[in-house]
Design a protein around this motif. Structure first.
Motif, PDB file in Angstrom:
ATOM      1  N   ILE A 237      32.129  82.865 101.333  1.00 23.31           N
ATOM      2  CA  ILE A 237      32.497  81.754 102.214  1.00 23.31           C
ATOM      3  C   ILE A 237      31.742  81.814 103.544  1.00 23.31           C
TER       4      ILE A 237
ATOM      5  N   GLN B 144      33.511  87.371 102.301  1.00 23.43           N
ATOM      6  CA  GLN B 144      33.856  87.164 100.901  1.00 23.43           C
ATOM      7  C   GLN B 144      35.365  87.044 100.754  1.00 23.43           C
TER       8      GLN B 144
ATOM      9  N   GLU C 191      39.994  75.666 100.350  1.00 25.86           N
ATOM     10  CA  GLU C 191      39.309  74.820 101.332  1.00 25.86           C
ATOM     11  C   GLU C 191      39.087  75.647 102.588  1.00 25.86           C
TER      12      GLU C 191
ATOM     13  N   LYS D  64      40.367  78.423  85.884  1.00 27.09           N
ATOM     14  CA  LYS D  64      39.693  77.370  86.644  1.00 27.09           C
ATOM     15  C   LYS D  64      40.519  76.086  86.619  1.00 27.09           C
TER      16      LYS D  64
ATOM     17  N   VAL E  60      34.300  85.258  96.168  1.00 30.72           N
ATOM     18  CA  VAL E  60      33.692  83.976  96.545  1.00 30.72           C
ATOM     19  C   VAL E  60      33.088  84.131  97.938  1.00 30.72           C
TER      20      VAL E  60
ATOM     21  N   PRO F 290      37.273  78.524  92.372  1.00 35.50           N
ATOM     22  CA  PRO F 290      36.815  79.771  91.764  1.00 35.50           C
ATOM     23  C   PRO F 290      36.976  79.755  90.252  1.00 35.50           C
TER      24      PRO F 290
ATOM     25  N   ARG G 236      33.890  73.462 103.374  1.00 34.13           N
ATOM     26  CA  ARG G 236      33.566  73.567 101.962  1.00 34.13           C
ATOM     27  C   ARG G 236      34.846  73.662 101.147  1.00 34.13           C
TER      28      ARG G 236
ATOM     29  N   PHE H  42      36.077  75.232  97.342  1.00 36.38           N
ATOM     30  CA  PHE H  42      35.687  76.125  96.262  1.00 36.38           C
ATOM     31  C   PHE H  42      36.735  76.048  95.157  1.00 36.38           C
TER      32      PHE H  42
END
Length: 177
Positions: free
Chosen positions: A137, A85, A115, A109, A135, A128, A124, A126
């Motif tokens: 991961i 996380q 990344e 946001k 988050v 947040p 991936r 993200f």
């Protein structure tokens, strides 16, 4: 052309010639223990791209059933699984003691992007939300080198922490009574 009744088209990133700074490396050698902190990265007062990394060796990746880009098979069933996380906390709180009481504080946001392993099959991105949640991961990491980039579009006074823990995964009993 444009006027009070005809607005200009919206600008896109392509319309701007933003210089992309080279990532600021903040890699330290953390022991990849579970539970434990696998990476720590401190933001700065201006827009920046920060980068940290960690390497999962063959044995650690196999122990936690992590994806292997070289094609080693993954365990079909596991009860224990790695859970990674990403936390964003106030920088001053991260430097102090008592992290268990620190609140997660993501920027608004769109002002911050994460990344993980960009350009790989597990990579991936993200964005947040402004929620007080970490988050996950976990599914963006792989055996070998893992690179996490923190793209801050504004100055921040935050610390980004990657924390590993163990998660118990229920196994479905497919036998019929």
């Amino acid at each position: 052309m444009y006027g009070p009744d005809i607005p200009p088209p919206p600008l896109t990133a392509v319309d701007h010639n933003f210089p992309v700074p080279a990532p600021t490396q903040q890699t330290e050698d953390y022991a990849l223990t579970v539970p434990g902190v696998w990476a720590f990265c401190a933001s700065g007062p201006t827009a920046d791209v920060l980068e940290c990394s960690f390497t999962l060796d063959k044995d650690t990746a196999a122990q936690w059933n992590v994806y292997d880009p070289e094609g080693a098979p993954r365990a079909e069933y596991t009860k224990k699984q790695l859970h990674l996380q990403l936390y964003c906390v106030p920088l001053m709180a991260a430097r102090g003691e008592g992290m268990s009481n620190v609140q997660i504080e993501w920027p608004k946001k769109g002002l911050f992007i994460v990344e993980v392993n960009r350009g790989t099959s597990v990579g991936r991105m993200f964005v947040p939300d402004h929620e007080p949640l970490p988050v996950n991961i976990t599914h963006a990491v792989q055996k070998g080198l893992n690179i996490v980039r923190f793209i801050q579009l504004v100055g921040m006074e935050s610390a980004f922490i990657i924390h590993a823990s163990e998660e118990t995964v229920p196994i479905l009993d497919t036998t019929l009574p």
